[in-house]
Design a protein around this motif. Structure first.
Motif, PDB file in Angstrom:
ATOM      1  N   ARG A 124      -5.876   4.906 -12.131  1.00 33.34           N
ATOM      2  CA  ARG A 124      -6.819   3.808 -12.369  1.00 33.34           C
ATOM      3  C   ARG A 124      -6.296   2.488 -11.831  1.00 33.34           C
ATOM      4  N   VAL A 125      -5.072   2.164 -12.178  1.00 29.97           N
ATOM      5  CA  VAL A 125      -4.515   0.874 -11.764  1.00 29.97           C
ATOM      6  C   VAL A 125      -4.456   0.765 -10.241  1.00 29.97           C
ATOM      7  N   SER A 126      -3.940   1.808  -9.613  1.00 31.08           N
ATOM      8  CA  SER A 126      -3.817   1.767  -8.159  1.00 31.08           C
ATOM      9  C   SER A 126      -5.185   1.682  -7.503  1.00 31.08           C
ATOM     10  N   GLN A 127      -6.121   2.432  -8.042  1.00 28.11           N
ATOM     11  CA  GLN A 127      -7.464   2.416  -7.495  1.00 28.11           C
ATOM     12  C   GLN A 127      -8.063   1.011  -7.571  1.00 28.11           C
ATOM     13  N   ARG A 128      -7.881   0.379  -8.707  1.00 21.63           N
ATOM     14  CA  ARG A 128      -8.417  -0.963  -8.890  1.00 21.63           C
ATOM     15  C   ARG A 128      -7.797  -1.941  -7.905  1.00 21.63           C
ATOM     16  N   ARG A 129      -6.513  -1.851  -7.756  1.00 19.01           N
ATOM     17  CA  ARG A 129      -5.836  -2.769  -6.829  1.00 19.01           C
ATOM     18  C   ARG A 129      -6.263  -2.514  -5.397  1.00 19.01           C
ATOM     19  N   MET A 130      -6.422  -1.249  -5.076  1.00 16.82           N
ATOM     20  CA  MET A 130      -6.865  -0.891  -3.735  1.00 16.82           C
ATOM     21  C   MET A 130      -8.236  -1.480  -3.433  1.00 16.82           C
ATOM     22  N   GLU A 131      -9.124  -1.377  -4.385  1.00 15.89           N
ATOM     23  CA  GLU A 131     -10.458  -1.930  -4.184  1.00 15.89           C
ATOM     24  C   GLU A 131     -10.409  -3.440  -4.015  1.00 15.89           C
ATOM     25  N   PHE A 132      -9.556  -4.064  -4.787  1.00 14.23           N
ATOM     26  CA  PHE A 132      -9.388  -5.502  -4.646  1.00 14.23           C
ATOM     27  C   PHE A 132      -8.926  -5.863  -3.241  1.00 14.23           C
ATOM     28  N   ARG A 152      -5.155   0.422   2.501  1.00 12.04           N
ATOM     29  CA  ARG A 152      -4.256   1.556   2.278  1.00 12.04           C
ATOM     30  C   ARG A 152      -2.864   1.258   2.811  1.00 12.04           C
ATOM     31  N   LEU A 153      -2.833   0.766   4.019  1.00 12.91           N
ATOM     32  CA  LEU A 153      -1.543   0.464   4.644  1.00 12.91           C
ATOM     33  C   LEU A 153      -0.790  -0.594   3.853  1.00 12.91           C
ATOM     34  N   THR A 154      -1.487  -1.622   3.465  1.00  9.78           N
ATOM     35  CA  THR A 154      -0.856  -2.704   2.715  1.00  9.78           C
ATOM     36  C   THR A 154      -0.304  -2.215   1.387  1.00  9.78           C
ATOM     37  N   TYR A 155      -1.115  -1.439   0.700  1.00 14.55           N
ATOM     38  CA  TYR A 155      -0.686  -1.002  -0.613  1.00 14.55           C
ATOM     39  C   TYR A 155       0.471  -0.019  -0.523  1.00 14.55           C
ATOM     40  N   ALA A 156       0.433   0.817   0.499  1.00 16.85           N
ATOM     41  CA  ALA A 156       1.559   1.732   0.716  1.00 16.85           C
ATOM     42  C   ALA A 156       2.831   0.946   0.992  1.00 16.85           C
ATOM     43  N   ALA A 157       2.705  -0.122   1.773  1.00 13.15           N
ATOM     44  CA  ALA A 157       3.872  -0.944   2.067  1.00 13.15           C
ATOM     45  C   ALA A 157       4.415  -1.582   0.796  1.00 13.15           C
ATOM     46  N   TYR A 158       3.511  -1.986  -0.073  1.00 12.94           N
ATOM     47  CA  TYR A 158       3.919  -2.571  -1.348  1.00 12.94           C
ATOM     48  C   TYR A 158       4.677  -1.562  -2.204  1.00 12.94           C
ATOM     49  N   VAL A 159       4.084  -0.398  -2.347  1.00 14.95           N
ATOM     50  CA  VAL A 159       4.712   0.645  -3.151  1.00 14.95           C
ATOM     51  C   VAL A 159       6.070   1.037  -2.563  1.00 14.95           C
ATOM     52  N   GLY A 160       6.113   1.234  -1.264  1.00 17.74           N
ATOM     53  CA  GLY A 160       7.364   1.611  -0.627  1.00 17.74           C
ATOM     54  C   GLY A 160       8.429   0.547  -0.784  1.00 17.74           C
TER      55      GLY A 160
ATOM     56  N   THR B 154       7.176  -0.642   8.389  1.00 14.58           N
ATOM     57  CA  THR B 154       6.768   0.729   8.691  1.00 14.58           C
ATOM     58  C   THR B 154       7.360   1.721   7.705  1.00 14.58           C
ATOM     59  N   TYR B 155       8.643   1.538   7.444  1.00  8.32           N
ATOM     60  CA  TYR B 155       9.290   2.511   6.568  1.00  8.32           C
ATOM     61  C   TYR B 155       8.799   2.379   5.132  1.00  8.32           C
ATOM     62  N   ALA B 156       8.536   1.160   4.728  1.00 10.66           N
ATOM     63  CA  ALA B 156       7.964   0.963   3.396  1.00 10.66           C
ATOM     64  C   ALA B 156       6.599   1.633   3.305  1.00 10.66           C
ATOM     65  N   ALA B 157       5.820   1.528   4.358  1.00 12.48           N
ATOM     66  CA  ALA B 157       4.504   2.162   4.360  1.00 12.48           C
ATOM     67  C   ALA B 157       4.639   3.676   4.273  1.00 12.48           C
ATOM     68  N   TYR B 158       5.631   4.196   4.948  1.00 10.33           N
ATOM     69  CA  TYR B 158       5.883   5.637   4.888  1.00 10.33           C
ATOM     70  C   TYR B 158       6.248   6.070   3.480  1.00 10.33           C
ATOM     71  N   VAL B 159       7.191   5.384   2.911  1.00 13.63           N
ATOM     72  CA  VAL B 159       7.630   5.716   1.560  1.00 13.63           C
ATOM     73  C   VAL B 159       6.475   5.587   0.567  1.00 13.63           C
ATOM     74  N   GLY B 160       5.755   4.501   0.651  1.00  9.89           N
ATOM     75  CA  GLY B 160       4.635   4.308  -0.253  1.00  9.89           C
ATOM     76  C   GLY B 160       3.571   5.365  -0.098  1.00  9.89           C
ATOM     77  N   PHE B 161       3.360   5.759   1.131  1.00  9.43           N
ATOM     78  CA  PHE B 161       2.374   6.806   1.367  1.00  9.43           C
ATOM     79  C   PHE B 161       2.774   8.109   0.707  1.00  9.43           C
ATOM     80  N   LEU B 162       4.034   8.454   0.810  1.00 12.69           N
ATOM     81  CA  LEU B 162       4.523   9.672   0.165  1.00 12.69           C
ATOM     82  C   LEU B 162       4.229   9.629  -1.330  1.00 12.69           C
ATOM     83  N   GLN B 163       4.562   8.516  -1.947  1.00 12.27           N
ATOM     84  CA  GLN B 163       4.349   8.393  -3.379  1.00 12.27           C
ATOM     85  C   GLN B 163       2.880   8.531  -3.740  1.00 12.27           C
ATOM     86  N   LEU B 164       2.045   7.825  -3.021  1.00 14.05           N
ATOM     87  CA  LEU B 164       0.642   7.722  -3.413  1.00 14.05           C
ATOM     88  C   LEU B 164      -0.144   8.996  -3.127  1.00 14.05           C
TER      89      LEU B 164
END
Lengths: 192, 192
Positions: A124-132, A152-160, B154-164
């Motif tokens: 839920r949280v990730s989905q909400r942030r993604m939509e934002f 998607r790319l931005t959020y993945a970069a954040y998480v990573g 790029t690498y952060a995006a990769y890592v984040g993608f794996l998680q998500l």
DNA sequence: AAGTCACCATACGGACGAGTATGGATCGCC
DNA sequence: GGCGATCCATACTCGTCCGTATGGTGACTT
């Protein structure tokens, strides 16, 4: 000096347990959430805990729900007040980069995605942030499909980034270098 | 039908245990690495395990080292043979995106960065990959400081993608949409 | 001042997993 | 075909942590 050494001798409420749980999760992860450990940390014993909660699982659930409800406005609430959509995304990037403390729980939860209780919350949280993010990119001028992918790319970069810098200590990037990295992100991801 | 139902009745070596351990880690995470569970899965008992390894910790260590040594060439080894530096990065992106299986261990280890044994391994592996990315971006035309930051992103995006997408199942992106996302990444991150 | 309720301590049961001890089976070798 | 080394099973101990049972203590009512 006779009553107690450090903790205030007030009685505890369920909320106290939930906050302590979130604190512990942020520091040591979901796996470290043990009732006896928490009780020690709060200066009481298990007897207290099992009066407030039926089970350990119930505490986790309550803590997660509390985090989901009260923890989100701090992150996104302020940003929505920024009028100019053009300025909104860069500002979001800079704030998130400089106030990483509220994101510790999220980072810890990210490492516990095998746990059944955290999955729906994180979804839920990730989905909400993604939509934002997606609407922010659209308002910044990107067409719909590109906006979604960019989000998607931005959020993945954040998480990573959370993973690589909180938990792992990759070559411990210093302050100026970090600011340069953030600006690089802005220049690369946000359309001019 | 009297001897055994499924497993081959050969005796085990330390290597068998390490491979089984990596398999289990990829599927259920480091936390699920229990010796009795592994033994059951291999059709033996703990007695066997403690002949090959002194402790559970030793098995983890051996499995991690094996993964670090033999697991990396598959990912980066092939790419280095691509002559044109211009084509190298897009090709890397596409391959990684379509062969996610070898990355399952990495994703699992990412969620265990609180564990003291995995931190140094992940630090080395991530550092190596980051350096590879950095030089690739320089060969693609970016100046040094930008290349480093782009590699970080790029690498952060990769890592984040794996998680998500492994662990969490964000709106379960489908195949065509996923390809579009990869191309969007290429267009956004790789300089023309 | 007695009683009630909220909060907590103490002590126990039971599950689970790591590690040990020891004997049995099986393979290679002479 | 006997013998030592290798591999494995069985049966324990021990520590940890969840959950339960039950009794105790403070505060607040009436």
């Amino acid at each position: 000096m006779n009553v107690s050494s450090k903790p205030e001798r007030t009685r505890l409420s369920a909320e106290d347990w939930e906050l302590a749980a979130l604190h512990l999760i942020a520091e040591q992860g979901v796996g470290a959430l043990a009732v006896e450990a928490l009780a020690r940390q709060l200066g009481v014993t298990k007897g207290s805990f099992y009066w407030h909660f039926r089970t350990r699982e119930a505490l986790l659930q309550a803590a997660l729900e509390r985090w989901e409800q009260y923890g989100e406005r701090e992150v996104l609430g302020q940003i929505e007040q920024i009028a100019d959509p053009r300025k909104r995304l860069p500002e979001l990037f800079r704030r998130v980069a400089h106030e990483l403390q509220p994101h510790r729980v999220y980072a810890a939860l990210l490492k516990a995605l095998d746990h059944p209780q955290v999955v729906p919350v994180m979804a839920r949280v990730s989905q909400r942030r993604m939509e934002f993010l997606t609407t922010a990119y659209r308002e910044a001028g990107l067409p719909a499909p590109q906006a979604l992918n960019r989000a998607r790319l931005t959020y993945a970069a954040y998480v990573g980034f959370l993973q690589l810098n909180f938990t792992l200590g990759l070559p411990r990037i210093n302050h100026e270098e970090f600011d340069a990295y953030v600006e690089h992100m802005i220049a690369t991801l946000i359309p001019a």
